[in-house]
Write a protein that holds these residues in place. Structure first.
Motif, PDB file in Angstrom:
ATOM      1  N   LEU A  43       7.147 -12.288   6.637  1.00  0.00           N
ATOM      2  CA  LEU A  43       6.515 -10.975   6.743  1.00  0.00           C
ATOM      3  C   LEU A  43       5.049 -11.062   6.328  1.00  0.00           C
ATOM      4  O   LEU A  43       4.723 -11.617   5.288  1.00  0.00           O
ATOM      5  N   ARG A  44       4.197 -10.480   7.159  1.00  0.00           N
ATOM      6  CA  ARG A  44       2.781 -10.412   6.812  1.00  0.00           C
ATOM      7  C   ARG A  44       2.348  -8.953   6.841  1.00  0.00           C
ATOM      8  O   ARG A  44       2.603  -8.247   7.798  1.00  0.00           O
ATOM      9  N   GLN A  45       1.668  -8.549   5.777  1.00  0.00           N
ATOM     10  CA  GLN A  45       1.299  -7.151   5.653  1.00  0.00           C
ATOM     11  C   GLN A  45       0.053  -6.850   6.479  1.00  0.00           C
ATOM     12  O   GLN A  45      -0.943  -7.576   6.414  1.00  0.00           O
ATOM     13  N   ILE A  46       0.093  -5.740   7.200  1.00  0.00           N
ATOM     14  CA  ILE A  46      -1.031  -5.339   8.047  1.00  0.00           C
ATOM     15  C   ILE A  46      -1.901  -4.342   7.299  1.00  0.00           C
ATOM     16  O   ILE A  46      -3.104  -4.557   7.107  1.00  0.00           O
ATOM     17  N   TYR A  47      -1.320  -3.235   6.911  1.00  0.00           N
ATOM     18  CA  TYR A  47      -1.991  -2.196   6.137  1.00  0.00           C
ATOM     19  C   TYR A  47      -0.968  -1.590   5.186  1.00  0.00           C
ATOM     20  O   TYR A  47       0.232  -1.653   5.434  1.00  0.00           O
ATOM     21  N   TYR A  48      -1.466  -0.972   4.121  1.00  0.00           N
ATOM     22  CA  TYR A  48      -0.596  -0.238   3.237  1.00  0.00           C
ATOM     23  C   TYR A  48      -1.299   1.029   2.750  1.00  0.00           C
ATOM     24  O   TYR A  48      -2.520   1.162   2.885  1.00  0.00           O
ATOM     25  N   SER A  49      -0.498   1.929   2.202  1.00  0.00           N
ATOM     26  CA  SER A  49      -1.026   3.190   1.706  1.00  0.00           C
ATOM     27  C   SER A  49      -0.305   3.543   0.412  1.00  0.00           C
ATOM     28  O   SER A  49       0.921   3.569   0.377  1.00  0.00           O
ATOM     29  N   MET A  50      -1.071   3.796  -0.633  1.00  0.00           N
ATOM     30  CA  MET A  50      -0.461   4.110  -1.915  1.00  0.00           C
ATOM     31  C   MET A  50      -0.290   5.619  -2.107  1.00  0.00           C
ATOM     32  O   MET A  50       0.358   6.048  -3.061  1.00  0.00           O
ATOM     33  N   ASN A  51      -0.876   6.401  -1.220  1.00  0.00           N
ATOM     34  CA  ASN A  51      -0.669   7.849  -1.244  1.00  0.00           C
ATOM     35  C   ASN A  51      -1.405   8.471  -0.073  1.00  0.00           C
ATOM     36  O   ASN A  51      -2.101   7.785   0.694  1.00  0.00           O
ATOM     37  N   VAL A  52      -1.293   9.769   0.070  1.00  0.00           N
ATOM     38  CA  VAL A  52      -1.934  10.476   1.177  1.00  0.00           C
ATOM     39  C   VAL A  52      -3.440  10.241   1.145  1.00  0.00           C
ATOM     40  O   VAL A  52      -4.061  10.263   0.079  1.00  0.00           O
ATOM     41  N   GLU A  53      -3.989   9.968   2.325  1.00  0.00           N
ATOM     42  CA  GLU A  53      -5.423   9.734   2.524  1.00  0.00           C
ATOM     43  C   GLU A  53      -5.942   8.465   1.848  1.00  0.00           C
ATOM     44  O   GLU A  53      -7.155   8.266   1.770  1.00  0.00           O
ATOM     45  N   VAL A  54      -5.047   7.597   1.387  1.00  0.00           N
ATOM     46  CA  VAL A  54      -5.450   6.327   0.768  1.00  0.00           C
ATOM     47  C   VAL A  54      -4.806   5.187   1.540  1.00  0.00           C
ATOM     48  O   VAL A  54      -3.572   5.046   1.541  1.00  0.00           O
ATOM     49  N   THR A  55      -5.635   4.400   2.252  1.00  0.00           N
ATOM     50  CA  THR A  55      -5.105   3.246   2.984  1.00  0.00           C
ATOM     51  C   THR A  55      -5.939   2.016   2.656  1.00  0.00           C
ATOM     52  O   THR A  55      -7.136   2.123   2.367  1.00  0.00           O
ATOM     53  N   ASP A  56      -5.288   0.842   2.709  1.00  0.00           N
ATOM     54  CA  ASP A  56      -5.978  -0.411   2.421  1.00  0.00           C
ATOM     55  C   ASP A  56      -5.492  -1.505   3.354  1.00  0.00           C
ATOM     56  O   ASP A  56      -4.351  -1.477   3.827  1.00  0.00           O
ATOM     57  N   LYS A  57      -6.384  -2.471   3.576  1.00  0.00           N
ATOM     58  CA  LYS A  57      -6.035  -3.598   4.441  1.00  0.00           C
ATOM     59  C   LYS A  57      -5.072  -4.537   3.728  1.00  0.00           C
ATOM     60  O   LYS A  57      -5.193  -4.774   2.527  1.00  0.00           O
ATOM     61  N   GLY A  58      -4.156  -5.081   4.513  1.00  0.00           N
ATOM     62  CA  GLY A  58      -3.291  -6.128   4.012  1.00  0.00           C
ATOM     63  C   GLY A  58      -3.834  -7.492   4.398  1.00  0.00           C
ATOM     64  O   GLY A  58      -5.044  -7.687   4.452  1.00  0.00           O
ATOM     65  N   ASP A  59      -2.948  -8.399   4.725  1.00  0.00           N
ATOM     66  CA  ASP A  59      -3.362  -9.765   5.035  1.00  0.00           C
ATOM     67  C   ASP A  59      -3.885  -9.941   6.452  1.00  0.00           C
ATOM     68  O   ASP A  59      -4.717 -10.798   6.708  1.00  0.00           O
ATOM     69  N   VAL A  60      -3.371  -9.146   7.396  1.00  0.00           N
ATOM     70  CA  VAL A  60      -3.725  -9.330   8.806  1.00  0.00           C
ATOM     71  C   VAL A  60      -4.083  -8.000   9.467  1.00  0.00           C
ATOM     72  O   VAL A  60      -3.429  -7.561  10.401  1.00  0.00           O
ATOM     73  N   PRO A  61      -5.166  -7.327   9.050  1.00  0.00           N
ATOM     74  CA  PRO A  61      -5.467  -5.996   9.573  1.00  0.00           C
ATOM     75  C   PRO A  61      -6.214  -5.967  10.913  1.00  0.00           C
ATOM     76  O   PRO A  61      -6.288  -4.912  11.549  1.00  0.00           O
ATOM     77  N   GLU A  62      -6.742  -7.114  11.342  1.00  0.00           N
ATOM     78  CA  GLU A  62      -7.597  -7.110  12.532  1.00  0.00           C
ATOM     79  C   GLU A  62      -6.829  -6.638  13.757  1.00  0.00           C
ATOM     80  O   GLU A  62      -5.757  -7.147  14.078  1.00  0.00           O
ATOM     81  N   GLY A  63      -7.412  -5.685  14.451  1.00  0.00           N
ATOM     82  CA  GLY A  63      -6.808  -5.178  15.677  1.00  0.00           C
ATOM     83  C   GLY A  63      -5.886  -3.989  15.471  1.00  0.00           C
ATOM     84  O   GLY A  63      -5.301  -3.490  16.437  1.00  0.00           O
ATOM     85  N   TYR A  64      -5.756  -3.545  14.239  1.00  0.00           N
ATOM     86  CA  TYR A  64      -4.855  -2.436  13.909  1.00  0.00           C
ATOM     87  C   TYR A  64      -5.610  -1.335  13.168  1.00  0.00           C
ATOM     88  O   TYR A  64      -6.606  -1.592  12.502  1.00  0.00           O
ATOM     89  N   LYS A  65      -5.116  -0.115  13.287  1.00  0.00           N
ATOM     90  CA  LYS A  65      -5.595   1.010  12.495  1.00  0.00           C
ATOM     91  C   LYS A  65      -4.391   1.787  11.997  1.00  0.00           C
ATOM     92  O   LYS A  65      -3.317   1.757  12.620  1.00  0.00           O
ATOM     93  N   VAL A  66      -4.578   2.505  10.903  1.00  0.00           N
ATOM     94  CA  VAL A  66      -3.520   3.366  10.367  1.00  0.00           C
ATOM     95  C   VAL A  66      -4.153   4.660   9.873  1.00  0.00           C
ATOM     96  O   VAL A  66      -5.371   4.762   9.732  1.00  0.00           O
ATOM     97  N   SER A  67      -3.302   5.632   9.621  1.00  0.00           N
ATOM     98  CA  SER A  67      -3.743   6.863   8.970  1.00  0.00           C
ATOM     99  C   SER A  67      -2.604   7.384   8.107  1.00  0.00           C
ATOM    100  O   SER A  67      -1.435   7.105   8.367  1.00  0.00           O
ATOM    101  N   ARG A  68      -2.946   8.148   7.065  1.00  0.00           N
ATOM    102  CA  ARG A  68      -1.923   8.745   6.197  1.00  0.00           C
ATOM    103  C   ARG A  68      -2.376  10.164   5.860  1.00  0.00           C
ATOM    104  O   ARG A  68      -2.891  10.456   4.797  1.00  0.00           O
ATOM    105  N   LYS A  69      -2.133  11.046   6.809  1.00  0.00           N
ATOM    106  CA  LYS A  69      -2.549  12.435   6.642  1.00  0.00           C
ATOM    107  C   LYS A  69      -1.477  13.253   5.940  1.00  0.00           C
ATOM    108  O   LYS A  69      -1.762  14.301   5.345  1.00  0.00           O
ATOM    109  N   GLU A  70      -0.243  12.795   6.046  1.00  0.00           N
ATOM    110  CA  GLU A  70       0.865  13.464   5.359  1.00  0.00           C
ATOM    111  C   GLU A  70       1.648  12.377   4.640  1.00  0.00           C
ATOM    112  O   GLU A  70       1.638  11.221   5.052  1.00  0.00           O
ATOM    113  N   LYS A  71       2.364  12.794   3.603  1.00  0.00           N
ATOM    114  CA  LYS A  71       3.106  11.821   2.816  1.00  0.00           C
ATOM    115  C   LYS A  71       4.177  11.116   3.644  1.00  0.00           C
ATOM    116  O   LYS A  71       4.442   9.934   3.458  1.00  0.00           O
TER     117      LYS A  71
END
Lengths: 113, 109
Positions: A43-71
């Protein structure tokens, strides 16, 4: 029933055609994460989010996007998919702010031709 | 660098005991996880160790030695349904998980 859902479960698409994989959890978890799993690589992490509106890159974020507008929701967006993004994708959530005991979605098998 | 090592594949007999080893190198340490993953399915949580010693949970036990950077998962009274991949993951000082590639366990009758 407590669960993480992903849609679609299977997707075949062509290079460059934007796509979104949805992820939703009904456990009120703070932490959510996206992984890709490829044979022999684990398993390789792409992105993660520790709470609403907080996102961070993982190990392989290139080519991906995420959003966390709701929990509960954490969609994964591929703006211009390429064949090297062909993989099995898992969304996961965890009760705590860190990736403690994680609950995984059923997976999305993506093929990009 | 950070990495996890575990055997690629192991074979055991139904009813027997098997030990799956995992060694890790991380920047800081906040615990060691084991997950089970059946073919084509999602990983499911098995255990979490942060202190040295053995944690027993039914037929499954997990051991941790922080000084050696070593853990193992012990499966007793093996059943055919235990055929799966077993994933080891260590949490570093930033609470990020470093995953091993998994050990495929094959159970023979």
């Amino acid at each position: 029933e407590a669960q993480v859902t992903q849609n679609p479960r299977y997707l075949i698409t062509v290079t460059g055609k934007k796509l979104t994989v949805t992820c939703s959890q009904n456990m009120n978890h703070e932490y959510m994460s996206w992984y890709r799993q490829d044979p022999g690589l684990g398993l390789r992490q792409i992105y993660y989010s520790m709470n609403v509106e907080v996102t961070d890159k993982g190990d392989v974020p290139e080519g991906y996007k995420v959003s966390r507008k709701e929990k509960r929701n954490f969609p994964l967006i591929l703006e211009s998919p390429s064949p090297n993004q062909t993989s099995l994708y898992f969304c996961a959530s965890s009760t705590q702010g860190e990736p403690h005991e994680q609950y995984f979605g059923p997976g999305t098998r993506l093929t990009v031709t | 660098g950070q990495n996890i090592d575990q055997p690629t594949e192991m074979t055991a007999t139904e009813g027997a005991i098997v030990q799956i080893n995992c060694t890790y190198q991380t920047s800081g340490f906040n615990g060691l996880f084991w997950y089970q993953q059946h073919a084509g399915e999602a990983p499911t949580f098995l255990s979490y160790n942060v202190l040295d010693g053995l944690e027993e949970k039914g037929r499954f036990s997990s051991f941790l030695s922080r000084s050696k950077g070593y853990s193992y998962l012990l499966l007793k009274e093996l059943q055919m349904k235990d055929s799966a991949s077993y994933l080891c993951a260590a949490m570093d000082s930033n609470y990020q998980l470093i995953w091993g590639a998994g050990t495929k366990l094959i159970i023979k009758p």
